[in-house]
Design a protein around this motif. Structure first.
Motif, PDB file in Angstrom:
ATOM      1  N   VAL A   1      -3.790   1.677   4.746  1.00  0.00           N
ATOM      2  CA  VAL A   1      -5.203   1.330   4.969  1.00  0.00           C
ATOM      3  C   VAL A   1      -6.110   2.457   4.482  1.00  0.00           C
ATOM      4  CG1 VAL A   1      -6.963   0.883   6.733  1.00  0.00           C
ATOM      5  CG2 VAL A   1      -4.732  -0.230   6.887  1.00  0.00           C
ATOM      6  N   ILE A   2      -5.743   3.689   4.815  1.00  0.00           N
ATOM      7  CA  ILE A   2      -6.550   4.843   4.394  1.00  0.00           C
ATOM      8  C   ILE A   2      -6.512   4.988   2.870  1.00  0.00           C
ATOM      9  CG2 ILE A   2      -6.724   7.358   4.471  1.00  0.00           C
ATOM     10  CD1 ILE A   2      -5.722   7.239   7.354  1.00  0.00           C
ATOM     11  N   GLY A   3      -5.316   4.857   2.281  1.00  0.00           N
ATOM     12  CA  GLY A   3      -5.195   5.014   0.838  1.00  0.00           C
ATOM     13  C   GLY A   3      -5.995   3.980   0.069  1.00  0.00           C
TER      14      GLY A   3
ATOM     15  N   VAL B   1      -0.155   8.313  -8.555  1.00  0.00           N
ATOM     16  CA  VAL B   1      -0.572   9.719  -8.590  1.00  0.00           C
ATOM     17  C   VAL B   1      -0.786  10.174 -10.030  1.00  0.00           C
ATOM     18  CG1 VAL B   1       0.151  12.081  -8.070  1.00  0.00           C
ATOM     19  CG2 VAL B   1       0.527  10.266  -6.386  1.00  0.00           C
ATOM     20  N   MET B   2       0.078   9.752 -10.939  1.00  0.00           N
ATOM     21  CA  MET B   2      -0.092  10.106 -12.348  1.00  0.00           C
ATOM     22  C   MET B   2      -1.394   9.530 -12.898  1.00  0.00           C
ATOM     23  SD  MET B   2       3.825   9.572 -13.727  1.00  0.00           S
ATOM     24  CE  MET B   2       3.319   9.733 -15.448  1.00  0.00           C
ATOM     25  N   ALA B   3      -1.675   8.252 -12.564  1.00  0.00           N
ATOM     26  CA  ALA B   3      -2.928   7.631 -13.009  1.00  0.00           C
ATOM     27  C   ALA B   3      -4.133   8.375 -12.433  1.00  0.00           C
ATOM     28  CB  ALA B   3      -2.964   6.164 -12.592  1.00  0.00           C
TER      29      ALA B   3
ATOM     30  N   SER C   1      -2.087   0.066 -10.681  1.00  0.00           N
ATOM     31  CA  SER C   1      -0.937   0.813 -10.168  1.00  0.00           C
ATOM     32  C   SER C   1      -0.916   0.826  -8.642  1.00  0.00           C
ATOM     33  CB  SER C   1      -0.937   2.246 -10.721  1.00  0.00           C
ATOM     34  OG  SER C   1      -2.106   2.946 -10.340  1.00  0.00           O
ATOM     35  N   MET C   2      -2.097   0.900  -8.027  1.00  0.00           N
ATOM     36  CA  MET C   2      -2.153   0.844  -6.563  1.00  0.00           C
ATOM     37  C   MET C   2      -1.751  -0.546  -6.070  1.00  0.00           C
ATOM     38  SD  MET C   2      -2.647   2.830  -4.037  1.00  0.00           S
ATOM     39  CE  MET C   2      -3.285   3.068  -2.382  1.00  0.00           C
ATOM     40  N   GLY C   3      -2.183  -1.583  -6.794  1.00  0.00           N
ATOM     41  CA  GLY C   3      -1.774  -2.930  -6.433  1.00  0.00           C
ATOM     42  C   GLY C   3      -0.268  -3.097  -6.520  1.00  0.00           C
ATOM     43  N   TRP C   4       0.332  -2.497  -7.549  1.00  0.00           N
ATOM     44  CA  TRP C   4       1.786  -2.555  -7.701  1.00  0.00           C
ATOM     45  C   TRP C   4       2.482  -1.822  -6.560  1.00  0.00           C
ATOM     46  CZ3 TRP C   4       5.785  -4.901  -9.386  1.00  0.00           C
ATOM     47  CH2 TRP C   4       7.004  -4.241  -9.567  1.00  0.00           C
ATOM     48  N   ALA C   5       1.930  -0.674  -6.161  1.00  0.00           N
ATOM     49  CA  ALA C   5       2.520   0.087  -5.060  1.00  0.00           C
ATOM     50  C   ALA C   5       2.461  -0.710  -3.754  1.00  0.00           C
ATOM     51  CB  ALA C   5       1.808   1.427  -4.903  1.00  0.00           C
TER      52      ALA C   5
ATOM     53  N   ALA D   1      -5.309  11.455   0.104  1.00  0.00           N
ATOM     54  CA  ALA D   1      -4.724  10.235   0.667  1.00  0.00           C
ATOM     55  C   ALA D   1      -3.515   9.774  -0.152  1.00  0.00           C
ATOM     56  CB  ALA D   1      -5.782   9.131   0.717  1.00  0.00           C
ATOM     57  N   LEU D   2      -3.624   9.849  -1.479  1.00  0.00           N
ATOM     58  CA  LEU D   2      -2.519   9.417  -2.334  1.00  0.00           C
ATOM     59  C   LEU D   2      -1.314  10.341  -2.215  1.00  0.00           C
ATOM     60  CD1 LEU D   2      -4.372   8.276  -5.576  1.00  0.00           C
ATOM     61  CD2 LEU D   2      -3.517   6.865  -3.696  1.00  0.00           C
ATOM     62  N   LEU D   3      -1.566  11.640  -2.108  1.00  0.00           N
ATOM     63  CA  LEU D   3      -0.463  12.576  -1.966  1.00  0.00           C
ATOM     64  C   LEU D   3       0.271  12.382  -0.645  1.00  0.00           C
ATOM     65  CD1 LEU D   3      -1.948  15.867  -3.461  1.00  0.00           C
ATOM     66  CD2 LEU D   3      -0.082  14.466  -4.395  1.00  0.00           C
ATOM     67  N   VAL D   4      -0.482  12.094   0.418  1.00  0.00           N
ATOM     68  CA  VAL D   4       0.154  11.840   1.719  1.00  0.00           C
ATOM     69  C   VAL D   4       1.026  10.584   1.638  1.00  0.00           C
ATOM     70  CG1 VAL D   4      -0.283  11.214   4.127  1.00  0.00           C
ATOM     71  CG2 VAL D   4      -1.622  13.043   3.051  1.00  0.00           C
ATOM     72  N   LEU D   5       0.495   9.538   0.999  1.00  0.00           N
ATOM     73  CA  LEU D   5       1.271   8.306   0.831  1.00  0.00           C
ATOM     74  C   LEU D   5       2.544   8.567   0.023  1.00  0.00           C
ATOM     75  CD1 LEU D   5      -1.104   5.281   0.090  1.00  0.00           C
ATOM     76  CD2 LEU D   5       0.748   5.373   1.770  1.00  0.00           C
ATOM     77  N   TRP D   6       2.366   9.288  -1.076  1.00  0.00           N
ATOM     78  CA  TRP D   6       3.524   9.577  -1.922  1.00  0.00           C
ATOM     79  C   TRP D   6       4.577  10.371  -1.159  1.00  0.00           C
ATOM     80  CZ3 TRP D   6       5.445  14.366  -3.461  1.00  0.00           C
ATOM     81  CH2 TRP D   6       6.491  14.318  -4.393  1.00  0.00           C
ATOM     82  N   TRP D   7       4.155  11.359  -0.402  1.00  0.00           N
ATOM     83  CA  TRP D   7       5.094  12.190   0.362  1.00  0.00           C
ATOM     84  C   TRP D   7       5.844  11.352   1.398  1.00  0.00           C
ATOM     85  CZ3 TRP D   7       7.083  16.891  -0.206  1.00  0.00           C
ATOM     86  CH2 TRP D   7       7.763  17.451   0.871  1.00  0.00           C
TER      87      TRP D   7
END
Length: 348
Positions: A193-195, A297-299, A333-337, A275-281
């Protein structure tokens, strides 16, 4: 599964894929239209000086004597309308072909209807963009609407692919169906939700930057006009209830208000990155979601680089278009994630 149903799903798979790609093109053509100051190349809507094709100077002068015809800008604006209209026809075809499948288990009928509603709203925003003379609120909502169409097209496409694969593997291969075909997770996840909210906020801020011509309100990076915290007028920069002005081409805000908009966009980028780094981690060890978030994250990193380059190089047209393309890539890319999280790794 009846052959006709399978054939319809196959057609819809290809049509929605084409629709997703065309939506990205429409967004880029729209950005190009704005960047070359062609948003008011035609002073009326849906035609141009009352015609579906750009007229000659004589007809234009008779129709709108107060708005001289600039053929290049008029053709750019009409090209955007033509491509957007074709996209609308694709959405209608998706709804028409999917009508007979609307009661089928797993078919994304409601999402298809949502896509139709949003594309109709986009048409209305396109008209308001012209009639309200590039009012920033409308321009920003028009951009967000385009990205919403992109996301919905992508989601319908993925749901149709999933529905087609389920039908092809049931019942004979139902037991051995891969994990990617399980039911979606229904639990809410605060990190997602945050991301997603941070991404929507940043996209909205980006639209507000461009609609108020604030892209180079700050000179230099990481400082802004040689200061870490420059003079800003946040209340004026984000005054969302101002009256509609006569013409917003090139903006109407003073320098401190534009600086405030630009700085909030930079801060939004920082928030989104965290937010993206927290999700990725959190999901880095989950195969499909971890890979998808790595792409996100790359995008994001590429988008940040493009944003900084736009500031340092004074917003050249090609680089500004790449920045818009970066927003499209980040959205997809976020939609794919999110898709991977909901449909592929929800049992982890």
């Amino acid at each position: 599964m009846p052959h006709s149903t399978e054939r319809r799903l196959q057609w819809l798979k290809y049509i929605t894929l084409a629709g997703t790609a065309l939506t990205a093109l429409v967004i880029l053509v729209g950005a190009w239209t704005r960047l070359v100051d062609a948003g008011l190349g035609c002073p009326d809507w849906p035609g141009c000086y009352g015609r579906l094709l750009v007229p000659d100077n004589e007809h234009a002068a008779l129709r709108h004597p107060d708005v001289p015809l600039e053929p290049f800008k008029a053709w750019v604006e009409m090209a955007h309308r033509y491509v957007a209209s074709f996209l609308g026809l694709i959405v209608l075809s998706v709804v028409a072909i999917g009508w007979s499948l609307r009661k089928s288990s797993g078919y994304p009928w409601k999402v298809s209807l949502a896509l139709l509603v949003v594309i109709l709203l986009q048409g209305a925003f396109g008209a308001f963009t012209v009639t309200l003379k590039l009012w920033p609120q409308v321009v920003t909502l028009h951009l967000l609407g385009g990205l919403s169409v992109l996301t919905l097209f992508f989601w319908v496409h993925m749901r149709i692919r999933l529905s087609l694969t389920r039908h092809l593997t049931t019942p004979s291969n139902a037991i051995s169906s891969p994990k990617s075909y399980v039911s979606p997770t229904s639990s809410m996840n605060l990190l997602w939700v945050i991301g997603v909210s941070a991404l929507i906020l940043q996209l909205a801020l980006g639209g507000w930057v461009t609609s108020n011509y604030s892209g180079i309100a700050c000179q230099g990076f990481p400082t802004c006009n040689t200061q870490w915290w420059p003079e800003m007028d946040i209340s004026e920069g984000f005054h969302l209830t101002q009256t509609v002005g006569p013409n917003y081409l090139h903006g109407q805000l003073h320098a401190d208000a534009r600086t405030a908009i630009h700085m909030m966009h930079r801060l939004g980028a920082l928030l989104l990155g965290i937010a993206l780094l927290v999700l990725w981690w959190r999901y880095r060890t989950t195969v499909s979601v971890g890979r998808a978030l790595t792409l996100v994250v790359m995008a994001y990193v590429i988008q940040v680089i493009l944003g900084v380059a736009n500031v340092l190089l004074w917003l050249p047209l090609w680089l500004a278009l790449l920045h818009t393309a970066g927003a499209v890539a980040l959205t997809i890319s976020m939609g794919w994630a999110v898709w991977c999280w909901r449909y592929q790794d929800n049992t982890d």
